[in-house]
Design a protein around this motif. Sequence first.
Motif, PDB file in Angstrom:
ATOM      1  N   ILE A   5       4.248  -0.836   4.895  1.00 14.75           N
ATOM      2  CA  ILE A   5       3.892  -0.931   6.386  1.00 14.75           C
ATOM      3  C   ILE A   5       3.963  -2.217   6.987  1.00 14.75           C
ATOM      4  O   ILE A   5       3.539  -3.109   6.393  1.00 14.75           O
ATOM      5  N   ARG A   6       4.656  -2.021   8.094  1.00 16.41           N
ATOM      6  CA  ARG A   6       5.013  -3.207   8.768  1.00 16.41           C
ATOM      7  C   ARG A   6       3.902  -3.782  10.046  1.00 16.41           C
ATOM      8  O   ARG A   6       3.370  -4.861   9.978  1.00 16.41           O
ATOM      9  N   LYS A   7       3.658  -2.680  10.919  1.00 17.85           N
ATOM     10  CA  LYS A   7       2.664  -3.035  11.926  1.00 17.85           C
ATOM     11  C   LYS A   7       1.907  -1.749  12.192  1.00 17.85           C
ATOM     12  O   LYS A   7       2.408  -0.720  12.015  1.00 17.85           O
ATOM     13  N   THR A  14       4.370   1.219  11.885  1.00 20.92           N
ATOM     14  CA  THR A  14       6.004   1.178  11.839  1.00 20.92           C
ATOM     15  C   THR A  14       6.074   0.578  10.289  1.00 20.92           C
ATOM     16  O   THR A  14       5.291  -0.162   9.934  1.00 20.92           O
ATOM     17  N   ALA A  15       7.023   1.200   9.571  1.00 20.36           N
ATOM     18  CA  ALA A  15       7.162   0.802   8.175  1.00 20.36           C
ATOM     19  C   ALA A  15       8.782   1.285   7.688  1.00 20.36           C
ATOM     20  O   ALA A  15       9.760   1.534   8.610  1.00 20.36           O
ATOM     21  N   THR A  16       8.571   1.022   6.424  1.00 20.96           N
ATOM     22  CA  THR A  16      10.052   1.160   5.521  1.00 20.96           C
ATOM     23  C   THR A  16       9.673   2.098   4.427  1.00 20.96           C
ATOM     24  O   THR A  16       8.892   1.714   3.653  1.00 20.96           O
ATOM     25  N   ARG A 527      -8.871   2.315   0.011  1.00 16.60           N
ATOM     26  CA  ARG A 527      -7.834   3.492  -0.522  1.00 16.60           C
ATOM     27  C   ARG A 527      -6.442   3.066  -0.561  1.00 16.60           C
ATOM     28  O   ARG A 527      -5.584   4.150  -0.715  1.00 16.60           O
ATOM     29  N   SER A 528      -6.170   1.871  -0.381  1.00 15.13           N
ATOM     30  CA  SER A 528      -4.866   1.332  -0.599  1.00 15.13           C
ATOM     31  C   SER A 528      -4.710   0.672  -1.887  1.00 15.13           C
ATOM     32  O   SER A 528      -5.410   0.039  -2.565  1.00 15.13           O
ATOM     33  N   ARG A 529      -3.410   0.559  -2.337  1.00 25.42           N
ATOM     34  CA  ARG A 529      -2.805   0.030  -3.377  1.00 25.42           C
ATOM     35  C   ARG A 529      -1.721  -0.988  -3.123  1.00 25.42           C
ATOM     36  O   ARG A 529      -1.622  -1.794  -4.033  1.00 25.42           O
ATOM     37  N   ARG A 530      -1.361  -1.229  -1.897  1.00 24.29           N
ATOM     38  CA  ARG A 530      -0.260  -2.055  -1.555  1.00 24.29           C
ATOM     39  C   ARG A 530      -0.749  -2.677  -0.273  1.00 24.29           C
ATOM     40  O   ARG A 530      -1.527  -1.984   0.644  1.00 24.29           O
ATOM     41  N   GLY A 531       0.119  -3.723   0.047  1.00 20.84           N
ATOM     42  CA  GLY A 531      -0.013  -4.442   1.660  1.00 20.84           C
ATOM     43  C   GLY A 531      -1.013  -5.352   1.679  1.00 20.84           C
ATOM     44  O   GLY A 531      -1.761  -5.874   0.602  1.00 20.84           O
TER      45      GLY A 531
END
Length: 542
Positions: A5-7, A14-16, A527-531
């Motif tokens: 996730i970028r924004k 917005t993400a990739t 609840r997230s594992r990345r970022g």
Amino acid sequence: MRYNIRKRDGLSRTATLELDGARQPLPAAADCEDLFPALRSLSGTNLPLCAPAHLVQTYPPPGSLQPVQVHPFLDNRAQSGDCVMVAGWHIAFTNPRSYVDWLVELKEKTPADTAWYAPAAALPSNVATLCYSGFDLFDYRAVDLRSAQDLFCIPEGEFPAGMQKGGTCSCAGCRNGDLREHNREALCREVALAARFIEAGMLRDLVESRCRLDANQVAILRYIDNHYPFMEQHLPIARSGVMRANSGESMQRAEVRRFAERVLTRYIPPKTDVAVLLPCSAKKPYSISQSHRKFQQAVGGRAHELIVTSPLGLVPRELECVYPAGHYDVPVTGYWDAEERAVIAGILARYFERHHNRRIIAHLDGGALAVAKAAADACGITLEYSGTEHLTGAKALNALDSALAGEHRIKDDRLHGMVSYQFNCDIDTRGISLRGHFPELFYSRGLTQLFSIDTGTGLLRPTFDGWDLIPEGYRVYIDDFIPEGDVLVPGVTRADPGIRVGDEVLVTGARAVATGRAALPTEEMARSRRGVAVRVRKIKRV
């Protein structure tokens, strides 16, 4: 597969999406069978969203394929980094209440760092709403079906194919008379536009403008706003841009409701029992407007200044720079409709009941005056009036000055009110001095700086010494390591409840502390594992 996730802008991102070495920017429209070849052979899994629970659980979709199919009646099987697919989402538009109920249920049980795919659902007229709902990936099925039905797709809706010849669009498809190419290009353009609005933190403005020609989309937006606790936790605490309140739905924006609730439940006013109600101004913050300079000169610091405004309701002078009070734009007509009056009168009445003032002087006219009278009647209090027309004229200003004759000046303690609003605590501000020029201010005790004000958002930025004054809350706890930059999600052990994107937080660990700004709300950190969890500004070894 990796999803970065970028924004964030509420539920939208917005993400990739990285898949087998290929990078797909999101949000995007694409041939999804090329991204996920398993879709070509997938069959028997398109269970309707409205199907009964026992039927859905009898025929669960296969669990080892990407994208992972999710359903309101199925347990979550997706993991961080997956792409999830909600089959049949296109039919949800016909039932706005169910659309939102299904969306909330699915979002709450699915990891936050997953991409969302809505098959056969995206049209130029609804893709902004889909992005606002948190969907990232779309295919061409819906627009290709409209092409087969001889329908011309543009953001304003779907029209007979003959409209293609009327000069409405000059894309390559229209120049070549290729309806299918036009419809695909129209979808891609609208997705790209939505991505730009997400990057600017303005997707809500695009959605409010796009949904006007579709009753179901207007209803969806209203039902989403009715889920205030759900939406509030996903929206940033502040933005640096303008919040446009140009429609009736703006009254129910979660940012607007959050501001009003914090003023009513957190904010601590200065120690005085005299208040003056003032109208808003077109310029923000109000103090830079000519009208408010005149009001402040007439008040002379002898009363607490409260600005009555739509859609925020009530803005204490100390909070005039804080988002959204210092950042909103609203059509100025002098007319307040019945819904506006009812909502804002309710906010004023709750404030009057919570904070008992010996005197409340209304220096208002028009709709704002009617709202203040309705609130006073509801509370059983009596207002004084210093002017009901030409409020910046000499007669009205002299009346306001005379009404406050004999009242003592109150301590100008902007910091106290801002801390109570932002951090939900009461601090002792004795001995704290102010330097700088409004609105770029710094607060210090002696030679020790405690707080500065972010001129973009109006929020306080505590130093490490400033955090010592805030007894609890807004802490993010990390493992036994020293951050070398931003704090990533895997390093977070827990976070205080109530943290939102953009909140100032104190990162606390066994070996270091850090100040910074939250990049995720508390719930998504868990609840997230990345970022990135916290964008760090300064680090101090313990």
